[in-house]
Design an enzyme around this catalytic site. Structure first.
Site, PDB file in Angstrom:
ATOM      1  N   HIS A  30       0.855  -1.194   0.000  1.00  0.00           N
ATOM      2  CA  HIS A  30       0.000   0.000   0.000  1.00  0.00           C
ATOM      3  C   HIS A  30       0.880   1.229   0.000  1.00  0.00           C
ATOM      4  O   HIS A  30       1.946   1.236   0.616  1.00  0.00           O
ATOM      5  CB  HIS A  30      -0.922   0.018   1.232  1.00  0.00           C
ATOM      6  CG  HIS A  30      -2.075   0.948   1.056  1.00  0.00           C
ATOM      7  ND1 HIS A  30      -1.988   2.286   1.372  1.00  0.00           N
ATOM      8  CD2 HIS A  30      -3.313   0.738   0.561  1.00  0.00           C
ATOM      9  CE1 HIS A  30      -3.152   2.849   1.085  1.00  0.00           C
ATOM     10  NE2 HIS A  30      -3.971   1.952   0.588  1.00  0.00           N
ATOM     11  N   GLU A  81      -7.879  -5.180  -0.146  1.00  0.00           N
ATOM     12  CA  GLU A  81      -8.455  -6.006  -1.204  1.00  0.00           C
ATOM     13  C   GLU A  81      -8.398  -7.498  -0.885  1.00  0.00           C
ATOM     14  O   GLU A  81      -9.152  -8.284  -1.454  1.00  0.00           O
ATOM     15  CB  GLU A  81      -7.720  -5.752  -2.531  1.00  0.00           C
ATOM     16  CG  GLU A  81      -7.694  -4.305  -2.974  1.00  0.00           C
ATOM     17  CD  GLU A  81      -9.008  -3.832  -3.541  1.00  0.00           C
ATOM     18  OE1 GLU A  81     -10.060  -4.356  -3.133  1.00  0.00           O
ATOM     19  OE2 GLU A  81      -8.994  -2.934  -4.396  1.00  0.00           O
TER      20      GLU A  81
END
Ligand code: ACO
Length: 367
Positions: free
Chosen positions: A251, A306
């Site tokens: 991320h 996700e």
């Protein structure tokens, strides 16, 4: 060629916001001061919409009003090839809605609510049309929250309570996340005094890519290919050796576990739709984290939202090509909240670029 060290704009503060705090070092996400795990466990998406748009926790738990799709939107959806990506269908529906509704400047919370309510109806209508079915009657889902309405609009049946609750928690977790690529897109569009439907159209386009909202279906493909935890190490080592990225990890902001991943893992455990599939995900995650740490010792690559989103969306019965549209419907709350904030406090967003092309020169001979 000269390079710009921060060409991904990391570390650049491009807006002040009171909507959410994303703390990448602490692995913390707060909406209006409320912690994401608490909101996912005890809140509801429709109330979170109120919090994001109005700044305070709504006193009652009324659901967002539903509206039937207009003939303009239905005609636009019917004109699409049935093979098109459902996210493209959502973008088209927002565009047709905006053209008909003629949203003016400045954007309003009421317009935001209309766009949020449009999402489940439009995605559901397209999902049914491509199967040769008629869209559902909006009145049948009027008592449901936005997330439950997405399930109803797809199936035409009242959703199972546990699944609707799980999807509602997913929607809550995905409602808002600071100045990510799609939200920044919405703010840039709003900064020109364009309308709110245009901002949401642009944001849907930005969300589509696999580095942003397009990952959860790929997490599913990844787990399907691995198949068994005993194959995980070899499969992951091969993928990393080929220079591929593991979907559901890494991320830009979080240097520790994405707090949304932790919240969604709890949602997946409570839903318990497919215990074996969940266990595979948990076991593969352990192997992936170990190998990613070996692969990039200087860069923390942890589980992102996700990864368990894919388990939850699979568990509530969504087809994989509806994963990103579900994300887009949920994130419309964050996009529109930021657009409202941008309209109130922001200025035209217009950064500079550094020219690295050829110096001034005459046109080629004969031109
Ligand atoms: N697997 C393997 N390697 C990775 C991964 C990953 N998931 N993520 C980053 N890396 C590596 C990159 O290959 C790169 O290596 P290099 O320096 O040798 O080229 C290094 O880490 C830095 O990668 P960047 O792309 O510069 O980092 P950035 O902060 O831009 O990336 C991103 C963030 C796009 C999310 C990235 O981690 C990624 O591609 N993850 C996989 C896709 C994914 O899960 N997307 C969903 C994100 S969550 C969301 O948007 C809602």
């Amino acid at each position: 060629m000269a390079t710009v060290a921060n060409s991904g704009l990391e570390g650049v503060v491009a807006a002040e916001t009171g909507i959410s705090l994303v703390d990448g070092q602490a692995g913390q996400l707060l909406y209006g001061g409320y912690e994401i795990g608490d909101l996912a466990a005890h809140g509801s998406y429709d109330r979170v919409v109120g919090l994001l748009l109005d700044g305070e926790w709504p006193p009652s738990d009324e659901v967002l009003p539903a509206a039937p799709l207009s003939e303009t939107v239905l005609t636009a959806l019917r004109g699409l090839p049935t093979s098109c990506a459902p996210l493209d269908a959502l973008r088209t529906a927002v565009s047709a809605f905006g053209a008909e509704r003629r949203m003016g400047w400045p954007p309003t919370p009421q317009q935001a609510r209309e766009l949020i309510a449009l999402g489940p109806a439009a995605v559901g209508a397209f999902a049914r049309m491509r199967d040769g079915l008629e869209p559902v009657d909006a009145a049948g889902g009027a008592q449901l929250g936005v997330a439950g309405r997405l399930l109803y609009s797809i199936s035409g049946e009242q959703p199972d309570e546990a699944k609707a609750r799980a999807l509602d928690a997913y929607f809550t977790v995905c409602a808002e996340h600071g100045l990510n690529a799609s939200t920044f897109t919405a703010r840039v569009i709003t900064s020109t005094q364009s309308d709110l439907a245009s901002a949401v159209c642009g944001a849907v386009g930005a969300l589509k890519g696999r580095l942003h909202g397009g990952a959860p279906s790929e997490v599913r493909d990844q787990l399907t290919q691995i198949g068994d935890v005993d194959h995980a190490e070899a499969w992951i080592r091969d993928a990393l050796a080929r220079g591929e990225r593991l979907m559901g990890f890494g991320h830009r902001i979080y240097k520790t576990m994405d707090p949304r991943a932790a919240a969604l893992r709890s949602v997946a455990e409570r839903l318990a739709a497919d215990a074996e599939w969940l266990q595979l995900a948990i076991d593969v995650e352990d192997v992936a984290l170990r190998l990613l740490a070996e692969h990039k010792p200087d860069r923390p690559l942890k589980t992102n939202v996700e990864y368990y989103a894919s388990i939850v969306l699979d568990g509530v019965g969504l087809m994989t090509d509806l994963y990103t549209p579900a994300f887009a419907v949920a994130r419309t709350a964050g996009w529109t909240a930021h657009a409202l904030e941008q309209a109130e406090h922001g200025r035209l967003i217009r950064p500079d670029s550094r020219y690295v092309g050829p110096p001034q020169r005459p046109l080629p001979a004969g031109v």
